[in-house]
Scaffold this motif. Structure first.
Motif, PDB file in Angstrom:
ATOM      1  N   SER A  18       0.826  -1.207   0.000  1.00 37.77           N
ATOM      2  CA  SER A  18       0.000   0.000   0.000  1.00 37.77           C
ATOM      3  C   SER A  18       0.865   1.264   0.000  1.00 37.77           C
ATOM      4  CB  SER A  18      -0.918   0.002   1.223  1.00 37.77           C
ATOM      5  OG  SER A  18      -0.150   0.027   2.403  1.00 37.77           O
ATOM      6  N   ARG A  19       2.157   1.111   0.100  1.00 32.61           N
ATOM      7  CA  ARG A  19       3.066   2.272   0.160  1.00 32.61           C
ATOM      8  C   ARG A  19       3.516   2.652  -1.240  1.00 32.61           C
ATOM      9  NH1 ARG A  19       7.705   1.206   2.394  1.00 32.61           N
ATOM     10  NH2 ARG A  19       7.487  -1.057   2.431  1.00 32.61           N
ATOM     11  N   ASP A  20       3.277   3.888  -1.630  1.00 33.47           N
ATOM     12  CA  ASP A  20       3.578   4.275  -3.012  1.00 33.47           C
ATOM     13  C   ASP A  20       5.072   4.256  -3.304  1.00 33.47           C
ATOM     14  OD1 ASP A  20       2.941   7.885  -2.622  1.00 33.47           O
ATOM     15  OD2 ASP A  20       4.281   6.511  -1.569  1.00 33.47           O
ATOM     16  N   GLY A  21       5.909   4.359  -2.271  1.00 29.82           N
ATOM     17  CA  GLY A  21       7.353   4.326  -2.494  1.00 29.82           C
ATOM     18  C   GLY A  21       7.891   2.996  -2.976  1.00 29.82           C
ATOM     19  N   THR A  22       7.075   1.959  -2.907  1.00 28.71           N
ATOM     20  CA  THR A  22       7.539   0.636  -3.352  1.00 28.71           C
ATOM     21  C   THR A  22       7.284   0.394  -4.839  1.00 28.71           C
ATOM     22  OG1 THR A  22       5.446  -0.435  -2.783  1.00 28.71           O
ATOM     23  CG2 THR A  22       7.129  -0.323  -1.049  1.00 28.71           C
ATOM     24  N   TYR A  23       6.621   1.326  -5.493  1.00 31.25           N
ATOM     25  CA  TYR A  23       6.300   1.160  -6.909  1.00 31.25           C
ATOM     26  C   TYR A  23       7.327   1.889  -7.779  1.00 31.25           C
ATOM     27  CZ  TYR A  23       2.024  -0.999  -5.363  1.00 31.25           C
ATOM     28  OH  TYR A  23       1.135  -1.862  -4.774  1.00 31.25           O
ATOM     29  N   ASP A  24       7.703   1.215  -8.864  1.00 30.65           N
ATOM     30  CA  ASP A  24       8.779   1.717  -9.718  1.00 30.65           C
ATOM     31  C   ASP A  24       8.283   2.516 -10.909  1.00 30.65           C
ATOM     32  OD1 ASP A  24       9.620  -1.449  -8.911  1.00 30.65           O
ATOM     33  OD2 ASP A  24      11.056   0.141  -8.401  1.00 30.65           O
ATOM     34  N   TYR A  25       7.117   2.182 -11.392  1.00 26.92           N
ATOM     35  CA  TYR A  25       6.608   2.793 -12.613  1.00 26.92           C
ATOM     36  C   TYR A  25       5.184   3.286 -12.374  1.00 26.92           C
ATOM     37  CZ  TYR A  25      10.464  -0.007 -14.380  1.00 26.92           C
ATOM     38  OH  TYR A  25      11.695  -0.578 -14.565  1.00 26.92           O
ATOM     39  N   TRP A  26       4.875   4.424 -13.005  1.00 28.05           N
ATOM     40  CA  TRP A  26       3.572   5.068 -12.826  1.00 28.05           C
ATOM     41  C   TRP A  26       2.991   5.489 -14.169  1.00 28.05           C
ATOM     42  CZ3 TRP A  26       1.235   5.792  -8.046  1.00 28.05           C
ATOM     43  CH2 TRP A  26       2.013   5.441  -6.933  1.00 28.05           C
ATOM     44  N   GLY A  27       1.680   5.417 -14.262  1.00 24.89           N
ATOM     45  CA  GLY A  27       0.994   5.943 -15.420  1.00 24.89           C
ATOM     46  C   GLY A  27       0.766   7.433 -15.275  1.00 24.89           C
ATOM     47  N   GLN A  28       0.119   8.013 -16.285  1.00 24.75           N
ATOM     48  CA  GLN A  28      -0.092   9.462 -16.306  1.00 24.75           C
ATOM     49  C   GLN A  28      -1.357   9.871 -15.566  1.00 24.75           C
ATOM     50  OE1 GLN A  28      -1.050   7.456 -18.682  1.00 24.75           O
ATOM     51  NE2 GLN A  28      -3.117   8.142 -19.171  1.00 24.75           N
ATOM     52  N   GLY A  29      -2.203   8.909 -15.266  1.00 25.46           N
ATOM     53  CA  GLY A  29      -3.412   9.183 -14.504  1.00 25.46           C
ATOM     54  C   GLY A  29      -4.636   9.368 -15.371  1.00 25.46           C
TER      55      GLY A  29
END
Length: 124
Positions: free
Chosen positions: A106-117
């Motif tokens: 649930s912690r966003d710091g553990t995710y490496d890649y993100w979409g644009q939303g």
């Protein structure tokens, strides 16, 4: 490198439903845990839901539990967020994210890649 593209956002009345999709590039999609997060104006980004690479493990924020469902189809490199019984407080930009280590946190710091939303607006 993984590229994520969200779609399916829009304007809906309270009580309505939307399904968000997140399409991922790359050949190792099934090894990535995926998450959905959202950010409302003037607020911090918050966790919504996460799913393991196999799809067998899911977790949800208390605010969406019982209303939202996260799922994935690895053959299509796609993760979904089915949102039912939408409330005005669900209004936000929704982001999908990929964790190459497969933690489904649930912690966003553990995710490496993100979409644009993608914008979701729920009217009262």
């Amino acid at each position: 490198q993984v590229q994520l593209v969200e779609s399916g956002g829009g304007l809906v009345q309270a009580g309505g439903s939307l399904r968000l999709s997140c399409a991922a590039s790359g050949r190792t999609f099934s090894s990535y845990a995926m998450g959905w997060f959202r950010q409302a104006p003037g607020k911090e980004r918050e966790f919504v839901a996460a799913i393991s690479g196999s799809g067998l493990y899911t977790s949800y924020a208390d605010s969406v539990k019982g209303r939202f469902t996260i799922s994935r189809v690895n053959a299509k490199n796609t993760v979904y967020l089915q949102m039912n019984s939408l409330k005005p407080e669900d209004t936000a930009v929704y982001y999908c994210a990929a964790d190459r280590l497969g933690r489904a946190s649930s912690r966003d710091g553990t995710y490496d890649y993100w979409g644009q939303g993608t914008q979701v607006t729920v009217s009262s």
